[in-house]
Enzyme design. Structure first.
Site, mmCIF file in Angstrom:
data_model
loop_
_atom_site.group_PDB
_atom_site.id
_atom_site.type_symbol
_atom_site.label_atom_id
_atom_site.label_comp_id
_atom_site.label_asym_id
_atom_site.label_seq_id
_atom_site.Cartn_x
_atom_site.Cartn_y
_atom_site.Cartn_z
ATOM 1 N N TYR A 1 0.818 -1.216 0.000
ATOM 2 C CA TYR A 1 0.000 0.000 0.000
ATOM 3 C C TYR A 1 0.851 1.265 0.000
ATOM 4 O O TYR A 1 0.441 2.309 -0.517
ATOM 5 C CB TYR A 1 -1.004 -0.018 1.152
ATOM 6 C CG TYR A 1 -2.190 -0.885 0.799
ATOM 7 C CD1 TYR A 1 -3.159 -0.424 -0.090
ATOM 8 C CD2 TYR A 1 -2.311 -2.177 1.290
ATOM 9 C CE1 TYR A 1 -4.213 -1.231 -0.469
ATOM 10 C CE2 TYR A 1 -3.359 -2.994 0.914
ATOM 11 C CZ TYR A 1 -4.306 -2.515 0.038
ATOM 12 O OH TYR A 1 -5.345 -3.325 -0.348
ATOM 13 N N ARG B 1 1.504 1.948 -3.570
ATOM 14 C CA ARG B 1 0.294 2.481 -4.211
ATOM 15 C C ARG B 1 0.089 3.949 -3.808
ATOM 16 O O ARG B 1 -0.251 4.792 -4.619
ATOM 17 C CB ARG B 1 -0.944 1.665 -3.800
ATOM 18 C CG ARG B 1 -0.835 0.197 -4.160
ATOM 19 C CD ARG B 1 -2.191 -0.409 -4.391
ATOM 20 N NE ARG B 1 -2.737 0.036 -5.660
ATOM 21 C CZ ARG B 1 -3.971 -0.232 -6.077
ATOM 22 N NH1 ARG B 1 -4.785 -0.941 -5.326
ATOM 23 N NH2 ARG B 1 -4.388 0.198 -7.244
ATOM 24 N N GLN C 1 -15.284 3.532 -6.451
ATOM 25 C CA GLN C 1 -14.641 2.312 -5.961
ATOM 26 C C GLN C 1 -13.132 2.531 -5.835
ATOM 27 O O GLN C 1 -12.416 1.665 -5.367
ATOM 28 C CB GLN C 1 -14.910 1.167 -6.948
ATOM 29 C CG GLN C 1 -16.375 0.815 -7.080
ATOM 30 C CD GLN C 1 -16.590 -0.263 -8.129
ATOM 31 O OE1 GLN C 1 -16.500 -0.031 -9.329
ATOM 32 N NE2 GLN C 1 -16.847 -1.470 -7.665
ATOM 33 N N ASN C 2 -12.668 3.687 -6.309
ATOM 34 C CA ASN C 2 -11.232 3.952 -6.334
ATOM 35 C C ASN C 2 -10.732 4.407 -4.966
ATOM 36 O O ASN C 2 -11.403 5.157 -4.270
ATOM 37 C CB ASN C 2 -10.911 5.006 -7.398
ATOM 38 C CG ASN C 2 -11.314 4.534 -8.787
ATOM 39 O OD1 ASN C 2 -11.425 3.336 -9.020
ATOM 40 N ND2 ASN C 2 -11.553 5.463 -9.685
ATOM 41 N N ASP D 1 -7.963 6.122 -4.669
ATOM 42 C CA ASP D 1 -7.096 7.295 -4.862
ATOM 43 C C ASP D 1 -7.847 8.572 -4.484
ATOM 44 O O ASP D 1 -9.013 8.532 -4.091
ATOM 45 C CB ASP D 1 -6.584 7.340 -6.315
ATOM 46 C CG ASP D 1 -7.722 7.486 -7.335
ATOM 47 O OD1 ASP D 1 -8.495 8.455 -7.225
ATOM 48 O OD2 ASP D 1 -7.824 6.630 -8.245
ATOM 49 N N HIS E 1 -14.668 1.765 -1.304
ATOM 50 C CA HIS E 1 -13.607 0.820 -0.965
ATOM 51 C C HIS E 1 -12.519 1.480 -0.120
ATOM 52 O O HIS E 1 -11.403 0.986 -0.039
ATOM 53 C CB HIS E 1 -12.995 0.229 -2.248
ATOM 54 C CG HIS E 1 -13.935 -0.662 -2.996
ATOM 55 N ND1 HIS E 1 -13.638 -1.224 -4.208
ATOM 56 C CD2 HIS E 1 -15.187 -1.099 -2.688
ATOM 57 C CE1 HIS E 1 -14.665 -1.960 -4.619
ATOM 58 N NE2 HIS E 1 -15.620 -1.893 -3.723
ATOM 59 N N GLY F 1 -16.291 3.845 -15.986
ATOM 60 C CA GLY F 1 -15.036 3.160 -15.693
ATOM 61 C C GLY F 1 -15.182 1.868 -14.937
ATOM 62 O O GLY F 1 -14.236 1.384 -14.314
ATOM 63 N N THR F 2 -16.366 1.287 -14.976
ATOM 64 C CA THR F 2 -16.584 0.000 -14.314
ATOM 65 C C THR F 2 -17.570 -0.784 -15.173
ATOM 66 O O THR F 2 -18.446 -0.182 -15.796
ATOM 67 C CB THR F 2 -17.094 0.188 -12.868
ATOM 68 O OG1 THR F 2 -17.384 -1.080 -12.304
ATOM 69 C CG2 THR F 2 -18.337 1.056 -12.810
ATOM 70 N N SER F 3 -17.389 -2.074 -15.252
ATOM 71 C CA SER F 3 -18.192 -2.842 -16.202
ATOM 72 C C SER F 3 -19.660 -2.889 -15.804
ATOM 73 O O SER F 3 -20.534 -3.055 -16.623
ATOM 74 C CB SER F 3 -17.662 -4.266 -16.313
ATOM 75 O OG SER F 3 -18.120 -5.024 -15.224
#
Ligand SMILES: [Zn+2]
Length: 236
Positions: free
Chosen positions: A53, A56, A86-87, A89, A104, A184-186
């Site tokens: 982490y 990251r 969900q990011n 950052d 998340h 940006g997510t399926s």
């Protein structure tokens, strides 16, 4: 002022060069992603998890928001914008977005290893703090002395949102003819799929993803996050 809810995933930050571990076959230094992002991995080797982490954290700190993040921030001039991401950052915040909710968690927040969701079985601590630099081994909780960890959701832990909160948002969009954007997510994996289905009653719904397949009555923009958001912003 009408409301826009933007639900985003890894594709939003991809153009900023944030590595996704799916691209790397789910591996990091020969460790499976699940091994360094789970309570089991933490119990086995917390220093390894903190190193993962930490890297990251540094990669994100060096990255810049891209046109997609900026397009969302620009919408705040005309709309009330709520981001569910969900990011982990902070690129939406750095682009100027004022309401960002991290399903998340975020590597820029830290919590205690004994936090109620850490499933440690050792205690109960509510400490939560900002994390401007990566968490190091030996960084201890000011409340109970436990080792600190990034406030990110690991495999096997609960996502940080309440369905009741999302329901309230859906009602608001339905009542003031707001807009729901999924980018940006399926949209095919959980919890994204459940979240998307909750917004079924909203009239104006958009799905932006180069690989997306049509979902319900969503208008599909099969392109990158930045291209899709810029194009959509012109018609909203
Ligand atoms: Zn603690």
């Amino acid at each position: 002022m009408q409301t826009i809810v933007v639900f985003s995933g890894a594709g939003l930050s991809a153009e900023s060069g944030i590595p996704t571990f799916r691209d790397a076959g789910g591996l990091w230094e020969n460790h499976r992603f699940e091994e360094v992002a789970s309570p089991e991995g933490w119990r086995r080797d917390p220093e390894l998890v903190l190193r993962f982490y930490g890297l990251r954290h540094e990669a994100i700190a060096q990255a810049e928001p891209n046109d997609a993040h900026r397009a969302i921030a620009d919408l705040e001039q005309r709309y009330r914008v709520i981001n569910w991401t969900q990011n982990i950052d902070n690129l939406l915040e750095r682009a100027g977005c004022t309401d960002v909710r991290h399903m998340h968690g975020s590597v820029f927040r830290q919590k205690c290893e004994h936090h109620r969701e850490a499933a440690s079985g050792k205690g109960w601590c509510d400490y939560l703090g900002e994390c401007p630099r990566p968490v190091q081994p030996g960084d201890l909780c000011p409340e109970c002395g436990g080792q600190l960890r990034p406030d990110v959701v690991w495999f096997g832990e609960s996502v940080q949102f309440e369905f009741s909160e999302v329901h309230a948002m859906c009602r608001e969009l339905e009542q003031n003819d707001g807009v729901f954007i999924c980018v940006g997510t399926s949209g095919m994996v959980q919890p994204a799929a459940s979240l998307i289905s909750l917004f079924a009653g909203v009239r104006r719904k958009y799905l932006i993803n180069p690989d997306a397949v049509p979902v319900g009555d969503y208008e599909l923009l099969a392109e990158s996050a930045s291209t899709g958001l810029r194009r959509l912003a012109r018609v909203l």
